[in-house]
Design an enzyme around this catalytic site. Structure first.
Site, PDB file in Angstrom:
ATOM      1  N   CYS A 129      -4.645   2.290  -3.801  1.00 55.90           N
ATOM      2  CA  CYS A 129      -3.447   2.860  -3.174  1.00 55.90           C
ATOM      3  C   CYS A 129      -2.257   1.903  -3.307  1.00 55.90           C
ATOM      4  O   CYS A 129      -1.460   1.731  -2.385  1.00 55.90           O
ATOM      5  CB  CYS A 129      -3.690   3.206  -1.713  1.00 55.90           C
ATOM      6  SG  CYS A 129      -4.873   4.534  -1.470  1.00 55.90           S
ATOM      7  N   LYS A 151     -11.057  -0.756  10.216  1.00 55.47           N
ATOM      8  CA  LYS A 151     -11.074  -2.008   9.459  1.00 55.47           C
ATOM      9  C   LYS A 151     -11.389  -3.198  10.364  1.00 55.47           C
ATOM     10  O   LYS A 151     -11.352  -4.347   9.932  1.00 55.47           O
ATOM     11  CB  LYS A 151      -9.743  -2.202   8.737  1.00 55.47           C
ATOM     12  CG  LYS A 151      -9.449  -1.123   7.695  1.00 55.47           C
ATOM     13  CD  LYS A 151      -8.140  -1.372   6.975  1.00 55.47           C
ATOM     14  CE  LYS A 151      -7.725  -0.196   6.116  1.00 55.47           C
ATOM     15  NZ  LYS A 151      -8.618   0.074   4.991  1.00 55.47           N
ATOM     16  N   HIS A 158       0.872  -1.173   0.000  1.00 56.07           N
ATOM     17  CA  HIS A 158       0.000   0.000   0.000  1.00 56.07           C
ATOM     18  C   HIS A 158       0.914   1.229   0.000  1.00 56.07           C
ATOM     19  O   HIS A 158       2.020   1.198   0.517  1.00 56.07           O
ATOM     20  CB  HIS A 158      -0.864  -0.034   1.264  1.00 56.07           C
ATOM     21  CG  HIS A 158      -1.913   1.029   1.350  1.00 56.07           C
ATOM     22  ND1 HIS A 158      -1.616   2.340   1.674  1.00 56.07           N
ATOM     23  CD2 HIS A 158      -3.261   0.991   1.192  1.00 56.07           C
ATOM     24  CE1 HIS A 158      -2.729   3.055   1.699  1.00 56.07           C
ATOM     25  NE2 HIS A 158      -3.740   2.260   1.402  1.00 56.07           N
ATOM     26  N   ASP A 212       2.719  -3.959   8.542  1.00 54.25           N
ATOM     27  CA  ASP A 212       1.476  -3.266   8.233  1.00 54.25           C
ATOM     28  C   ASP A 212       0.341  -4.268   8.427  1.00 54.25           C
ATOM     29  O   ASP A 212       0.158  -5.161   7.605  1.00 54.25           O
ATOM     30  CB  ASP A 212       1.534  -2.736   6.791  1.00 54.25           C
ATOM     31  CG  ASP A 212       0.197  -2.211   6.282  1.00 54.25           C
ATOM     32  OD1 ASP A 212      -0.775  -2.197   7.049  1.00 54.25           O
ATOM     33  OD2 ASP A 212       0.146  -1.832   5.093  1.00 54.25           O
ATOM     34  N   GLN A 263      -4.874  -4.921   7.034  1.00 55.92           N
ATOM     35  CA  GLN A 263      -5.803  -5.895   6.446  1.00 55.92           C
ATOM     36  C   GLN A 263      -5.860  -7.209   7.207  1.00 55.92           C
ATOM     37  O   GLN A 263      -6.723  -8.047   6.942  1.00 55.92           O
ATOM     38  CB  GLN A 263      -5.416  -6.166   4.990  1.00 55.92           C
ATOM     39  CG  GLN A 263      -5.549  -4.968   4.082  1.00 55.92           C
ATOM     40  CD  GLN A 263      -6.976  -4.451   4.018  1.00 55.92           C
ATOM     41  OE1 GLN A 263      -7.933  -5.204   4.089  1.00 55.92           O
ATOM     42  NE2 GLN A 263      -7.112  -3.137   3.885  1.00 55.92           N
TER      43      GLN A 263
END
Length: 408
Positions: free
Chosen positions: A366, A228, A122, A202, A205
């Site tokens: 993104c 999220k 991303h 990261d 997700q």
């Protein structure tokens, strides 16, 4: 609590609404999840009954707000198995969490250092490190992926050496759904860099779809967002090892993050407050804690099995759908289906589906360099959450048949 998707759906007010006179089919969960009534109620309760700033107010509302706000930090720390509550830093989201690390690292990097990322990043986990390397003179190294959207593990290991100061990679790709084997990768990073490299994950997700135990993973930093994970927008978490964070260069200055100020100088506060300048998102933290408490009451094994079932059904139907190509066919995925069609730009696909009440995401997500690597202008992306149903997956493909007819 047993998992019953139809009962779960009743807890999400927005899922009861219509769009263009059609029942809403919400398949844009990788962008943001919807919020259960428990989260909405917790936030309304704060604003209705004890809205106040935290930590220094000499009154009952401030005390109640402070206790709820700090209890939320404890909830997050327990959920990810942090070693200490001081390791949980509030931020505005995953992007800001990564920036906190990058801005500090830019002051520590040397021109001989390297920062390793992947082709599936991303922008938040790519551009941020680009700028840190530009500021310091360090080198940004990009690890390749294969055509299935999987990290090429052997090539990744070969890129790590004694100059690798930081490796940052997604637990799961937002654009492809690929789940990276981060625990084994972290060990590889440690071994090949002689423990010189720091590891940033990261987790935007993955937090809603994977079991995240930061102590077991042994990364140095892990970032994720509330919105999220069925919580409110504008609130994120940076988790980092206490030994690192307690001396990490401050990212913003101002109120709360100081212990003493004169007209000539300032001294920083202790963790976690030294990295949290200004009035925080109090209501967001309270809402996020409510989301975690709501989620952990569910049968999480059944939740993950349900999400896997949705992805398997969507993948099977996509493979049988004429003129549709799945983009990202990794063996391990979070419930994300990205695709292109031989008829219609992704934006056209999204528009026609919307008129049928079906919400998806379109574009480069993104991840523009990743789209270039895969030789597509962008994709249509359907992403699933625990409240989605098999019927909604079937409605997606009924909608795609309409797309194919209209763009014939």
């Amino acid at each position: 609590m047993a998992f019953d998707v139809l009962e779960i759906r009743k807890e999400f007010p927005i899922l009861q609404r219509s769009v263009h006179n059609k029942s809403l089919v919400y398949l844009d969960n990788a962008a943001t999840t919807q919020k259960p009534q428990a989260v909405i109620d917790a936030m309304v309760d704060y604003y209705s009954n004890y809205n106040s700033n935290v930590h220094r107010g000499a009154h009952q509302l401030a005390d109640q707000a402070t206790r709820s706000y700090e209890a939320a930090r404890d909830t997050v720390a327990e959920f990810i198995n942090a070693n200490s509550r001081s390791e949980v830093i509030w931020s505005a989201g995953t992007t800001e969490s990564i920036n906190i690390v990058a801005c500090g690292l830019a002051k520590l990097l040397k021109p001989s250092d390297q920062v390793l990322v992947t082709q599936m990043e991303h922008h938040a986990n790519l551009v941020t490190w680009q700028q840190a390397c530009k500021a310091s003179g360090a080198t940004l190294v990009i690890a390749p992926i294969n055509d299935a959207g999987e990290l090429m593990i052997e090539q990744y290991a070969q890129l790590i050496n004694s100059h690798t100061r930081l490796a940052s990679l997604p637990h799961a790709s937002n654009a492809l759904g690929t789940i990276n084997p981060i625990k084994s990768l972290i060990k590889t990073i440690r071994d090949h860099s002689n423990n010189y490299a720091l590891v940033m994950i990261d987790g935007a997700q993955s937090i809603a779809h994977c079991d995240v135990d930061v102590q077991d993973l042994d990364c140095d930093f892990y970032a994720f967002s509330s919105h999220k994970f069925y919580g409110p927008t504008g609130l994120g978490v940076l988790w980092g090892k206490e030994a690192l964070l307690q001396d990490w260069p401050v990212w913003q200055t101002g109120g709360e993050m100081i212990s003493h100020v004169s007209y000539q100088d300032a001294q920083w506060n202790t963790l976690p407050y030294r990295l949290e300048a200004g009035t925080p998102n109090i209501c967001g933290a309270i809402g996020f804690a409510a989301a975690i408490n709501w989620f952990t009451q569910l049968d999480t094994v059944a939740v993950l099995a349900h999400e896997s079932k949705l992805l398997a059904l969507a993948t099977e139907m996509a493979e049988d759908f004429s003129g549709l190509q799945i983009i990202g066919s990794a063996k391990q995925k979070v419930p994300v289906l990205s695709f292109v069609m031989d008829r219609g730009h992704p934006a056209d696909i999204g528009f026609i589906l919307d008129r049928q009440g079906i919400a998806i995401r379109t574009g480069h997500h993104c991840a523009e360099p990743l789209m270039e690597r895969l030789k597509v202008p962008g994709t249509a992306r359907a992403s699933f959450a625990l409240y989605n149903t098999c019927d909604e997956v079937e409605q997606l493909f009924i909608g795609l048949k309409k797309v194919r007819e209209m763009l014939a």
